[in-house]
Scaffold this motif. Structure first.
Motif: not given
Length: 71
Positions: A4-11
């Protein structure tokens, strides 16, 4: 690599032999695609490739943080 473009979302980081395997795993485990990085090694996995991936990921995270602070 699919991410995803928003790396803060990565789990989740899914590493497999092929991207189809990663996508199948994502679906079977009911993981959210927007919270996952899918990585395939095309049957050529080794420590150097893993290091390169981690370096790229950490670099992308740093760039993402820099942009966040610049805004």
């Amino acid at each position: 690599m699919l991410a995803p473009k928003d790396l803060k979302l990565i789990k989740n980081i899914v590493l497999s032999e092929s991207i189809i395997d990663s996508m199948s795993y994502l679906q079977l485990r009911k993981l959210n695609a927007y919270e996952s990085i899918l990585l395939s090694c095309n049957g050529q996995f080794n420590a150097n490739k893993l290091d390169a991936f981690l370096e790229k990921l950490l670099s992308d995270i740093e760039q993402s943080k820099s942009k966040e602070y610049a805004d």
